[in-house]
Design a protein around this motif. Structure first.
Motif, PDB file in Angstrom:
ATOM      1  N   LEU A   1       0.853  -1.183   0.000  1.00  0.00           N
ATOM      2  CA  LEU A   1       0.000   0.000   0.000  1.00  0.00           C
ATOM      3  C   LEU A   1       0.888   1.232   0.000  1.00  0.00           C
ATOM      4  CD1 LEU A   1      -1.572  -2.325   1.827  1.00  0.00           C
ATOM      5  CD2 LEU A   1      -3.191  -0.470   2.182  1.00  0.00           C
TER       6      LEU A   1
ATOM      7  N   SER B   1      -4.634   1.668  -1.484  1.00  0.00           N
ATOM      8  CA  SER B   1      -4.514   0.242  -1.741  1.00  0.00           C
ATOM      9  C   SER B   1      -4.795  -0.015  -3.217  1.00  0.00           C
ATOM     10  CB  SER B   1      -5.481  -0.543  -0.853  1.00  0.00           C
ATOM     11  OG  SER B   1      -6.822  -0.270  -1.230  1.00  0.00           O
TER      12      SER B   1
ATOM     13  N   ALA C   1      -4.158  -3.048   6.111  1.00  0.00           N
ATOM     14  CA  ALA C   1      -3.067  -3.626   5.322  1.00  0.00           C
ATOM     15  C   ALA C   1      -3.076  -5.141   5.407  1.00  0.00           C
ATOM     16  CB  ALA C   1      -1.738  -3.076   5.802  1.00  0.00           C
TER      17      ALA C   1
ATOM     18  N   ARG D   1       0.185  -6.645   4.585  1.00  0.00           N
ATOM     19  CA  ARG D   1       0.872  -6.074   3.428  1.00  0.00           C
ATOM     20  C   ARG D   1       1.742  -4.889   3.849  1.00  0.00           C
ATOM     21  NH1 ARG D   1      -4.177  -5.066  -0.459  1.00  0.00           N
ATOM     22  NH2 ARG D   1      -5.024  -4.453   1.594  1.00  0.00           N
TER      23      ARG D   1
END
Length: 380
Positions: free
Chosen positions: A156, A169, A185, A188
């Protein structure tokens, strides 16, 4: 030189709290030349050259009030995908649908994701009122969240944009929240967006906005402006058209009168050769008719209407001539007889078709035949 002022709109919270300072950025010919976080945009923008046709104002709506989502419809055409995206977003939104302002961009090609922004009509009204208070008319209002480029796979982007920290995102873009960002997230990586890349994405958004909040109920009404120089030319053309329209019949009348005058002169000259002295063609014609009548000839002669009568009777064999006389004024008097009235009428119609004036008095014959006393004017 093309000049663009990029002005960040205050959030609804800032407007309601009385703090309405806006971040700004000025772009000249695709190059960022000035920026600030205060009211310095007034001096940066209000210059004499601001009246140039290429100058424009673009407002950025804060991500706190206008989150963005990208929806994908691989099998739909671009226009269909945009329409479906608006419907799906409205269905997934909370609150009264009549209070929401939902705008979908249109992808360039089929299969591309559709950006959809959601805000409220109250926010749009507050922003347009604030811009009017500043004396500004924006060419477009772009959601700030729409300017961030898509992140790398399994990551992201986070970027400070204007006075907001925005999280991007693969399918959403919204204002960042330190407590919620790790949950969103879901493992991520959240990486800061490079400033140069952010600048390139911003300039690209200015040249080709992904969507514009000034649409639907908030689409500006077009004000038709007519170039004063064009108005002058239109007035001149209108006057020229009027003059030509009036001159055509006048010139035509002058030409006709000139032709008539030449014909009258020729008639007077011809009559003079015949020994008739007259001041104009009408007097010459009257004198010639008088002399012809006295001599028993001309259009008043017996042979003229008589030949027309015989021609008409030849086409109707059942009609017989009982009496025939002629006066010096050119009138031919005759009595016609036929088995049927229709036969006599056929003769009379044929004479009228040749331009003669006809009078007829019908009567019945002693032997049952139909008769009529007819006068034929020799001169049409």
């Amino acid at each position: 030189m093309a000049r663009t002022l990029l002005l960040w709109l205050p959030t609804q919270a800032a407007l309601s709290g009385g703090g309405a300072d806006a971040a700004w950025l000025r772009v000249d010919d695709g190059v960022i030349v000035d920026s600030g976080q205060d009211d310095g945009w007034v001096d940066a923008w209000e210059k004499p050259q601001d009246d140039e046709a290429d100058d424009r104002l673009v407002a950025l709506a804060p991500a706190a009030d206008v989150p963005l989502r990208w929806r994908s419809y691989p099998d739909a055409a671009p226009a269909q995908a945009a329409a479906i995206a608006r419907v799906d977003t409205l269905r997934d939104s909370l609150g009264d649908a009549s209070l929401l302002h939902i705008v979908a961009g249109q992808p360039a090609d089929a299969g591309q994701a559709v950006p959809v922004a959601v805000t409220t009509h109250a926010a749009m009204a507050a922003w347009t009122d604030w811009l009017q208070t500043q004396g500004l008319v924006p060419a477009a209002i772009i959601p700030a969240a729409a300017t961030l480029p898509p992140p790398e796979p399994d990551s992201l982007w986070t970027a400070e944009f204007g006075r907001e920290q925005i999280l991007r995102s693969d399918d959403r873009s919204f204002v960042s929240d330190p407590e919620l960002d790790p949950l969103i997230a879901a493992g991520r990586t959240i990486a800061p967006l490079d400033a140069d890349r952010m600048r390139e994405a911003l300039l690209l958004s200015l040249s080709a906005p992904p969507l514009d909040l000034l649409s639907g109920a908030w689409q500006p009404k077009r004000n038709w402006a007519i170039d004063p120089a064009m108005m002058i030319w239109m007035k001149r053309l209108a006057v020229a058209l009027l003059v030509v329209t009036l001159l055509i019949p006048i010139l035509y009348a002058i030409r006709i009168n000139a032709d008539i005058a030449r014909a009258d002169e020729a008639a007077v000259a011809t009559a003079k050769k015949a020994g008739v002295t007259a001041s104009d063609a009408a007097a010459a014609e009257a004198e010639l008719d008088r002399r012809l009548a006295a001599a028993g000839g001309g259009p008043l002669a017996f042979s003229v209407p008589a030949s027309a009568l015989y021609d008409a009777m030849r086409d109707t064999p059942g009609v017989a001539l009982k009496t025939l006389s002629h006066r010096t004024d050119g009138t031919l008097s005759t009595t016609l007889a036929a088995p049927r009235t229709e036969d006599i009428n056929a003769v009379l119609l044929a004479l009228q078709a040749h331009g003669y004036k006809i009078t007829a008095q019908p009567m019945a014959g002693t032997d049952g035949t139909q008769m009529a006393t007819v006068t034929v004017r020799a001169v049409p």
